[in-house]
Design an enzyme around this catalytic site. Structure first.
Site, PDB file in Angstrom:
ATOM      1  CE  LYS A   1      -2.098   2.569   3.133  1.00  0.00           C
ATOM      2  NZ  LYS A   1      -2.170   3.911   2.475  1.00  0.00           N
TER       3      LYS A   1
ATOM      4  CD  GLU B   1      11.978   3.167  10.064  1.00  0.00           C
ATOM      5  OE1 GLU B   1      12.028   4.011  10.982  1.00  0.00           O
ATOM      6  OE2 GLU B   1      11.942   3.461   8.866  1.00  0.00           O
TER       7      GLU B   1
ATOM      8  CB  CYS C   1      11.990   8.034  10.411  1.00  0.00           C
ATOM      9  SG  CYS C   1      12.934   6.894   9.387  1.00  0.00           S
TER      10      CYS C   1
ATOM     11  CD  GLU D   1       9.081  11.829  13.337  1.00  0.00           C
ATOM     12  OE1 GLU D   1      10.025  11.354  12.686  1.00  0.00           O
ATOM     13  OE2 GLU D   1       8.019  11.209  13.567  1.00  0.00           O
TER      14      GLU D   1
END
Length: 487
Positions: free
Chosen positions: A173, A247, A281, A379
């Site tokens: 996806k 992750e 990330c 973040e």
């Protein structure tokens, strides 16, 4: 206006509905993307399940799988310019980065091509003289791979590569934010010679992800994204008891000691936070710098940040392009405003760039007197650096570990014994020493805490797509003496 299609069971299919994809550099619609339905998800998973059990894939030798992956790697290398162009257009990542990264993506597939016939079982020195016992590693089944828009060809390679090397089949996806390169990747994959249904590529929003991750025929979910979405995936996997590898995000510390090579550390920090417009990330988004060099370091860092070339992502001179979505731009601005209200000091930047597109200034916030500022714990996924100073080694460790995340970290020092102490003390899945953002197909990466679990890259990733079968073979021809005694 470009039109893209899903790739299901070896065919390119139009969806019943479409959605607009925006060019982040202008904010205008440039393409129509297919919107998957629950029926599309079922069709893709069923195709992957059929392919997994079909003789032309299930009985294919590992060496043959490796050869197909080599063909795919070569096709990726040949089509790298087209893939880079699409990724830049659909996500705003600068062409300098997409071109270099996609060229390297081919090497990840080559690595797993070579590893396909080296996934070995084991012979057990069993304690029964009339038995031979060994372990077989077999593919886990249908894999649901879900990737975000940033670095998606790389993040899909570290899922698709080991999964196919192990003999699994995949439903990928792509993110609804910028899926064009993955839908184009399906066209390249189609040329590589794999049996139909081995890889299927769809796109859509959270409802598509929910249908995919809870599907009863999915055996493993490999996800890259944020912790909130990961929680939904874990809940969904309760329906099918699929294993997961996650992750997730990061709030990575970039620690600079007083003996560091300042120019080298400044360059690494600039790259670590402003490359990819901070949309990574592993961005080094928390600078933890020794108090004795803080002013000198920040002065040089501010100078470099203000020299960064902001521009069109398809211009080879551009160093920082737009954020991928307007939503990210607004989130960054909101977090900055909150952090300033909490006592952080603005060193440079802090505002969107005027004009078209989702551009944002490279930003530095000094949070040395505002240790509770939101910018140190949230973040941003944008070009925003938060700075704190420290006096002692233990204080640096405490600051580095003061986060719920645990993905990456950077450490700059010339003191080798100190480096080893810090490596042991920092709670993160990756520690870069006197460098930052280095990757290789040979080296696994992943995190702890809110940064997820499992590893991608390296041998371990391939093993994670296998399950163990224990085989017992009795070597004696004598009758079993007592059927009611466990042997």
């Amino acid at each position: 206006m470009q039109q893209f299609q899903h790739y299901i069971d070896g065919s390119f299919l139009n969806a019943a509905a479409q959605f607009d994809s925006l060019d982040p550099a202008s904010g205008s619609v440039w393409a129509k993307m297919p919107q998957a339905t629950p029926e599309d998800v079922t069709a893709a998973v069923d195709a992957a399940d059929r392919a997994f059990n079909a003789p032309d894939w299930a009985q294919m030798t590992a060496s043959h799988r490796g050869k197909l992956l080599h063909v795919l790697a070569d096709l990726i290398a040949e089509n790298a310019p087209r893939l880079a162009e699409l990724e830049t257009r659909d996500t705003g990542k600068i062409i300098r980065e997409t071109s270099a990264q996609i060229a390297y993506v081919a090497d990840f597939y080559r690595y797993y091509a070579g590893l396909a016939d080296k996934i070995e079982g084991a012979h057990l020195p069993i304690d029964k003289p009339d038995m031979e016992v060994w372990l077989r590693r077999e593919p886990i089944g249908v894999v649901a791979a879900i990737v975000p828009w940033n670095s998606q060809l790389f993040l899909s390679a570290v899922k698709i590569g080991p999964a196919l090397a192990a003999g699994c089949t995949v439903v990928l996806k792509a993110s609804e934010d910028g899926p064009a390169p993955m839908l184009e990747f399906a066209r390249i994959f189609d040329q590589a010679g794999f049996p139909k249904g081995v890889l299927n590529v769809i796109t859509g929003g959270p409802d598509v992800g929910a249908a995919l991750t809870s599907h009863p025929k999915v055996a493993h979910v490999a996800f890259t994204g944020g912790p909130d979405t990961a929680r939904h995936i874990v809940r969904n996997s309760a329906e099918n008891l699929a294993s997961t590898s996650l992750e997730l995000g990061g709030k990575s510390p970039f620690i600079v000691f007083e003996d560091a090579d300042i120019e080298s550390a400044v360059n690494a920090q600039v790259s670590g936070i402003f490359a990819a417009t901070g949309q990574s990330c592993v961005s080094g988004s928390r600078l933890v710098v020794h108090a004795s060099i803080k002013d000198q370091f920040l002065a040089r860092l501010k100078e470099k940040a203000e020299e960064v070339v902001i521009g069109a992502p398809d211009d080879m001179q551009t160093e920082v392009g737009p954020l991928c979505t307007e939503r990210q731009r607004d989130t960054a601005l909101d977090l900055i405003e909150r952090s300033l209200a909490q006592g952080a000091k603005l060193i440079t930047g802090g505002q969107p760039v005027e004009g078209e597109g989702f551009y944002f200034q490279p930003t530095i916030l000094d949070c040395s007197e505002a240790r509770n500022a939101d910018s140190l714990s949230h973040e941003f996924f944008g070009p925003v650096l938060s700075v704190v100073s420290f006096e002692t080694e233990q204080e640096a460790i405490d600051i580095a570990n003061d986060t719920a995340f645990g993905l990456a970290s950077g450490l700059f020092t010339k003191n080798l014994t100190r480096a080893h102490r810090m490596i042991r003390a920092i709670r993160a899945g990756i520690v870069w020493v006197n460098t930052y953002r280095a990757v290789s197909p040979i080296a696994p990466f992943g995190g702890h805490g809110l940064s997820g679990h499992g590893r991608e890259g390296g041998l371990q990733a391939a093993l994670d797509y296998t399950k163990i079968k224990t085989v017992w073979l009795r070597t004696s021809d004598d009758p079993i003496p007592n059927p009611f005694v466990m042997r």
